[in-house]
Design a protein around this motif. Structure first.
Motif, short mmCIF file in Angstrom:
data_model
loop_
_atom_site.label_atom_id
_atom_site.label_comp_id
_atom_site.label_asym_id
_atom_site.label_seq_id
_atom_site.Cartn_x
_atom_site.Cartn_y
_atom_site.Cartn_z
N ASP A 157 -8.59 4.62 5.10
CA ASP A 157 -7.28 4.14 4.66
C ASP A 157 -6.96 2.89 5.49
N HIS A 168 0.84 -1.20 0.00
CA HIS A 168 0.00 0.00 0.00
C HIS A 168 0.88 1.26 0.00
N HIS A 173 -4.37 2.99 8.22
CA HIS A 173 -4.60 3.82 9.41
C HIS A 173 -5.26 2.96 10.48
N TYR A 219 -10.68 9.67 6.75
CA TYR A 219 -9.34 9.30 7.24
C TYR A 219 -9.30 7.87 7.75
#
Length: 213
Positions: free
Chosen positions: A175, A48, A178, A172
């Motif tokens: 992702d 990624h 994250h 956010y």
């Protein structure tokens, strides 16, 4: 339930779920984190990151990074020694700070894995869009504290949790790399626990100063 990966508190509660992942929140430091069983393995995580195209000549990217570079430059002495932690495949913040006369070292677990730079101490450490990726934020946080000299600065850039309602529609969290999400309360908890001076600059820059002993 899982222990908090930041403060190790046992009291964590369900915070949110979407189609892919479940999110928990610590009752002590308020960290929101992905269920550890739903995180990517290292190979998928790096794949990624390999898609990121951070170009030091991109003026838009430089403007983005100036949100952390400018306040750091205002606070550190000329020709200071700094470490850009988690610099990624196209280090740019370090170049911006070098252009202003500072001496920079780089560390990234995948792209600049030279661990010898972690055996020094620095006047400041920066980590932009790094802290939300950490599977072991407790260990890395302690590492940052050890890397900074007394009186030195830790400069972070990350988007912060506001509340459950905002989190539900927050891009956010989508992702998949994250996995931990800090809030102002989380940084306030850490600053008090670890005796750090704390400043918020705008919505996504956090400055912490290690107090002189």
């Amino acid at each position: 339930m899982h222990n908090c990966p930041l403060c190790h508190n046992l009291d964590t509660l369900h915070y949110h779920s979407d189609k892919r992942r479940d999110y928990l929140q610590c009752s002590q430091c308020h960290l929101v984190f992905v269920d550890p069983q739903q995180r990517l393995d290292a190979e998928a995580e790096k794949a990624h990151y390999d898609l990121h195209e951070n170009d030091p000549s991109d003026q838009g990217y430089r403007r983005f990074l100036s949100r952390i570079a400018d306040p750091i430059l205002q606070r550190v002495e000329p020709q200071s020694n700094g470490l850009d932690f988690g610099c990624g495949p196209g280090p740019t913040l370090s170049l911006m700070l070098e252009e202003q006369g500072h001496n920079m070292k780089l560390y990234d677990i995948y792209y600049h894995p030279n661990r010898s730079v972690l055996e020094c101490q620095y006047d400041f450490v920066t980590a932009t869009e790094v802290i939300e990726h950490l599977y072991h934020p407790d260990e890395v946080w302690q590492q940052w504290l050890n890397l900074v000299k007394p009186g030195g600065w830790i400069g972070l850039m990350t988007k912060m949790v506001i509340d459950k309602e905002a989190f539900a529609t927050w891009h956010y969290k989508n992702d998949v790399t994250h996995v931990v999400f800090f809030s102002r309360q989380t940084f306030e908890y850490l600053a008090e626990r670890d005796k750090l001076q704390l400043e918020f600059v705008g919505n996504d820059v956090i400055l912490l100063r290690k107090l002189q002993k």
